[in-house]
Scaffold this motif. Structure first.
Motif, PDB file in Angstrom:
ATOM      1  N   LEU A  53       3.932  17.034  21.194  1.00 27.15           N
ATOM      2  CA  LEU A  53       4.650  15.974  20.514  1.00 27.15           C
ATOM      3  C   LEU A  53       3.967  14.466  20.250  1.00 27.15           C
ATOM      4  O   LEU A  53       3.685  14.224  19.280  1.00 27.15           O
ATOM      5  N   ILE A  54       3.437  14.178  21.533  1.00 29.61           N
ATOM      6  CA  ILE A  54       2.932  12.937  21.746  1.00 29.61           C
ATOM      7  C   ILE A  54       1.445  13.005  20.918  1.00 29.61           C
ATOM      8  O   ILE A  54       0.996  11.989  20.138  1.00 29.61           O
ATOM      9  N   GLN A  55       0.804  14.154  20.899  1.00 29.67           N
ATOM     10  CA  GLN A  55      -0.541  14.194  20.098  1.00 29.67           C
ATOM     11  C   GLN A  55      -0.163  14.232  18.504  1.00 29.67           C
ATOM     12  O   GLN A  55      -0.818  13.570  17.956  1.00 29.67           O
ATOM     13  N   SER A  56       0.793  14.736  18.280  1.00 32.94           N
ATOM     14  CA  SER A  56       0.869  15.098  16.734  1.00 32.94           C
ATOM     15  C   SER A  56       1.391  13.746  16.341  1.00 32.94           C
ATOM     16  O   SER A  56       1.281  13.405  14.977  1.00 32.94           O
ATOM     17  N   VAL A  57       2.070  12.528  17.190  1.00 35.30           N
ATOM     18  CA  VAL A  57       2.784  11.512  16.706  1.00 35.30           C
ATOM     19  C   VAL A  57       1.582  10.343  16.883  1.00 35.30           C
ATOM     20  O   VAL A  57       1.439   9.575  15.682  1.00 35.30           O
ATOM     21  N   PHE A  58       0.775  10.348  17.917  1.00 37.64           N
ATOM     22  CA  PHE A  58      -0.155   9.054  18.416  1.00 37.64           C
ATOM     23  C   PHE A  58      -1.302   9.405  17.949  1.00 37.64           C
ATOM     24  O   PHE A  58      -2.239   8.811  17.476  1.00 37.64           O
ATOM     25  N   ILE A  59      -1.900  10.508  18.420  1.00 35.90           N
ATOM     26  CA  ILE A  59      -3.283  10.854  18.506  1.00 35.90           C
ATOM     27  C   ILE A  59      -3.734  11.366  17.249  1.00 35.90           C
ATOM     28  O   ILE A  59      -4.831  10.916  16.750  1.00 35.90           O
ATOM     29  N   GLN A  60      -3.123  12.338  16.623  1.00 38.13           N
ATOM     30  CA  GLN A  60      -3.525  12.988  15.430  1.00 38.13           C
ATOM     31  C   GLN A  60      -2.473  12.737  14.489  1.00 38.13           C
ATOM     32  O   GLN A  60      -1.912  13.850  13.756  1.00 38.13           O
ATOM     33  N   ASN A  61      -2.180  11.587  14.217  1.00 36.80           N
ATOM     34  CA  ASN A  61      -1.360  11.051  13.278  1.00 36.80           C
ATOM     35  C   ASN A  61      -1.713  11.589  11.859  1.00 36.80           C
ATOM     36  O   ASN A  61      -2.711  11.395  11.550  1.00 36.80           O
ATOM     37  N   ILE A  62      -0.590  12.284  11.162  1.00 33.48           N
ATOM     38  CA  ILE A  62      -1.102  13.124  10.056  1.00 33.48           C
ATOM     39  C   ILE A  62      -1.535  12.134   8.891  1.00 33.48           C
ATOM     40  O   ILE A  62      -2.078  12.403   7.975  1.00 33.48           O
ATOM     41  N   LEU A  63      -0.966  10.923   8.921  1.00 35.60           N
ATOM     42  CA  LEU A  63      -1.283   9.850   7.923  1.00 35.60           C
ATOM     43  C   LEU A  63      -2.612   9.068   8.314  1.00 35.60           C
ATOM     44  O   LEU A  63      -3.591   8.928   7.663  1.00 35.60           O
ATOM     45  N   LEU A  64      -2.535   8.673   9.479  1.00 36.64           N
ATOM     46  CA  LEU A  64      -3.600   7.653  10.009  1.00 36.64           C
ATOM     47  C   LEU A  64      -4.937   8.508  10.540  1.00 36.64           C
ATOM     48  O   LEU A  64      -5.994   7.715  10.665  1.00 36.64           O
ATOM     49  N   PHE A  65      -4.747   9.619  10.712  1.00 37.66           N
ATOM     50  CA  PHE A  65      -5.773  10.489  11.402  1.00 37.66           C
ATOM     51  C   PHE A  65      -6.265  11.414   9.975  1.00 37.66           C
ATOM     52  O   PHE A  65      -7.781  11.331   9.883  1.00 37.66           O
ATOM     53  N   TYR A  66      -5.398  12.018   9.551  1.00 43.45           N
ATOM     54  CA  TYR A  66      -5.996  12.991   8.415  1.00 43.45           C
ATOM     55  C   TYR A  66      -5.806  12.304   7.035  1.00 43.45           C
ATOM     56  O   TYR A  66      -6.594  12.989   6.010  1.00 43.45           O
ATOM     57  N   PHE A  67      -5.199  11.130   6.725  1.00 40.36           N
ATOM     58  CA  PHE A  67      -4.945  10.334   5.752  1.00 40.36           C
ATOM     59  C   PHE A  67      -4.220  11.362   4.658  1.00 40.36           C
ATOM     60  O   PHE A  67      -4.470  11.286   3.449  1.00 40.36           O
ATOM     61  N   LEU A  68      -3.249  11.986   4.890  1.00 39.57           N
ATOM     62  CA  LEU A  68      -2.308  12.914   4.094  1.00 39.57           C
ATOM     63  C   LEU A  68      -1.139  12.149   3.704  1.00 39.57           C
ATOM     64  O   LEU A  68      -0.515  11.528   4.620  1.00 39.57           O
ATOM     65  N   GLY A  69      -0.653  12.267   2.459  1.00 39.60           N
ATOM     66  CA  GLY A  69       0.497  11.634   2.296  1.00 39.60           C
ATOM     67  C   GLY A  69       0.460  10.133   1.877  1.00 39.60           C
ATOM     68  O   GLY A  69       1.359   9.067   2.061  1.00 39.60           O
ATOM     69  N   MET A  70      -0.795   9.653   1.560  1.00 40.01           N
ATOM     70  CA  MET A  70      -1.036   8.225   1.170  1.00 40.01           C
ATOM     71  C   MET A  70      -0.363   7.806  -0.099  1.00 40.01           C
ATOM     72  O   MET A  70      -0.136   6.434  -0.184  1.00 40.01           O
ATOM     73  N   CYS A  71       0.044   8.447  -1.057  1.00 38.49           N
ATOM     74  CA  CYS A  71       0.519   7.982  -2.308  1.00 38.49           C
ATOM     75  C   CYS A  71       1.883   7.108  -2.301  1.00 38.49           C
ATOM     76  O   CYS A  71       2.164   5.955  -2.500  1.00 38.49           O
ATOM     77  N   SER A  72       2.721   8.044  -1.482  1.00 36.07           N
ATOM     78  CA  SER A  72       4.202   7.388  -1.319  1.00 36.07           C
ATOM     79  C   SER A  72       4.118   6.166  -0.222  1.00 36.07           C
ATOM     80  O   SER A  72       4.888   5.178  -0.222  1.00 36.07           O
ATOM     81  N   TYR A  73       3.122   6.417   0.878  1.00 39.32           N
ATOM     82  CA  TYR A  73       2.922   5.552   1.728  1.00 39.32           C
ATOM     83  C   TYR A  73       2.643   4.170   1.315  1.00 39.32           C
ATOM     84  O   TYR A  73       3.155   3.241   1.553  1.00 39.32           O
ATOM     85  N   LEU A  74       1.739   4.184   0.173  1.00 41.23           N
ATOM     86  CA  LEU A  74       1.445   2.943  -0.316  1.00 41.23           C
ATOM     87  C   LEU A  74       2.237   2.269  -1.257  1.00 41.23           C
ATOM     88  O   LEU A  74       2.602   1.214  -1.334  1.00 41.23           O
ATOM     89  N   ALA A  75       3.073   3.010  -2.222  1.00 37.14           N
ATOM     90  CA  ALA A  75       4.083   2.800  -3.137  1.00 37.14           C
ATOM     91  C   ALA A  75       5.397   2.292  -2.535  1.00 37.14           C
ATOM     92  O   ALA A  75       5.895   1.461  -3.098  1.00 37.14           O
ATOM     93  N   CYS A  76       5.679   2.963  -1.461  1.00 40.17           N
ATOM     94  CA  CYS A  76       6.928   2.646  -1.003  1.00 40.17           C
ATOM     95  C   CYS A  76       7.054   1.728   0.232  1.00 40.17           C
ATOM     96  O   CYS A  76       7.917   1.977   1.206  1.00 40.17           O
ATOM     97  N   SER A  77       6.039   1.072   0.689  1.00 39.76           N
ATOM     98  CA  SER A  77       5.999   0.363   1.957  1.00 39.76           C
ATOM     99  C   SER A  77       6.149  -1.089   1.679  1.00 39.76           C
ATOM    100  O   SER A  77       5.418  -1.901   2.646  1.00 39.76           O
ATOM    101  N   ASN A  78       6.725  -1.640   0.558  1.00 36.20           N
ATOM    102  CA  ASN A  78       6.941  -2.949   0.427  1.00 36.20           C
ATOM    103  C   ASN A  78       8.024  -3.539   1.523  1.00 36.20           C
ATOM    104  O   ASN A  78       7.765  -4.947   1.838  1.00 36.20           O
ATOM    105  N   THR A  79       9.070  -2.983   1.667  1.00 35.19           N
ATOM    106  CA  THR A  79      10.041  -3.385   2.633  1.00 35.19           C
ATOM    107  C   THR A  79      10.291  -2.700   3.729  1.00 35.19           C
ATOM    108  O   THR A  79       9.978  -1.020   3.619  1.00 35.19           O
TER     109      THR A  79
END
Length: 240
Positions: A15-41
């Protein structure tokens, strides 16, 4: 099948590894579209992060059952109870299609629930809520779990951690973007420019944990030569 070689400590490490060490967005850069579009607030980021976490977890668990009992190698062997030899049937070519269909079904149900109970969040997410269906982080979590051959509980912990990691990443960038709205930023970097830069810096911070593995299971055959030496009562090391 259910726990495999994993203990409670291994699951916490996973659990710790999947959240912090191998973060699916910041480590694998998956799911960037909605991450960039819906992170204004922060409010919108929290709502979308919760929605993605729910979809990743539920679809990941169901996709694990699909792989184990429908599309995996020899998965249809259970049909023998009906007198059908399903061990030779190979439905692996349908795996992607079934996985995406399950994800789409969960997203549609979630969209109806959000529209019913939180219409303000539904309006703020707009078209990006149904686009969760094609969020590659959700499909990626299911595929990673299949490739790594996680047992059931390890799969559940991994997809839950992947969702929480994505939620954490989008809330972090949303909190930074809210403060950047009051900052003096060069005109050429405003908008997506400074967002990409901040995402890269956050990713570098998370990648500082690269190399740490907390999900390794302990097996007796990890060091077979030491196990053999330990099991021999009067064994002595040979001299050159």
């Amino acid at each position: 099948m259910w726990m495999g070689d994993y203990s409670i400590v291994n699951l916490v490490g996973l659990l710790i590894q999947s959240v912090f060490i191998q973060n699916i967005l910041l480590f694998y850069f998956l799911g960037m579209c909605s991450y960039l579009a819906c992170s204004n607030t922060i409010a919108t980021a929290k709502g979308l992060g919760l929605a993605v976490t729910i979809v990743i977890t539920l679809s990941g668990v169901l996709n694990w059952f699909v792989h184990q009992f429908v599309t995996g190698p020899g998965a249809l062997s259970w049909l023998k109870i009906f007198g059908i030899n399903g061990a030779r049937l190979d439905l692996s070519f349908l795996e992607f299609l079934i996985f995406i269909s399950i994800i789409a079904a969960f997203v549609q149900v979630l969209e109806i629930i959000i529209e019913k109970f939180t219409p303000s969040l539904y309006r703020s997410l707009g078209m990006y809520l149904p686009l969760i269906t094609v969020n590659c982080a959700i499909l990626g979590a299911s595929l990673f779990s299949v490739v790594r051959e996680y047992p059931f509980f390890a799969n559940f912990i991994y997809v839950l951690g992947a969702g929480l990691g994505w939620w954490l990443a989008i809330v972090l960038i949303a909190s930074i973007r809210e403060k950047l709205g009051y900052s003096d930023i060069p005109s050429g970097l405003k908008g997506m420019g400074i967002t990409f830069i901040m995402t890269g810096l956050i990713a570098l911070a998370f990648m500082g944990f690269t190399g740490i593995s907390l999900d390794e299971t302990s097996k007796d055959d990890t060091y077979p030569e030491l196990v053999e030496l330990h099991d021999t009562p009067f064994a002595t090391p040979s001299l050159p």
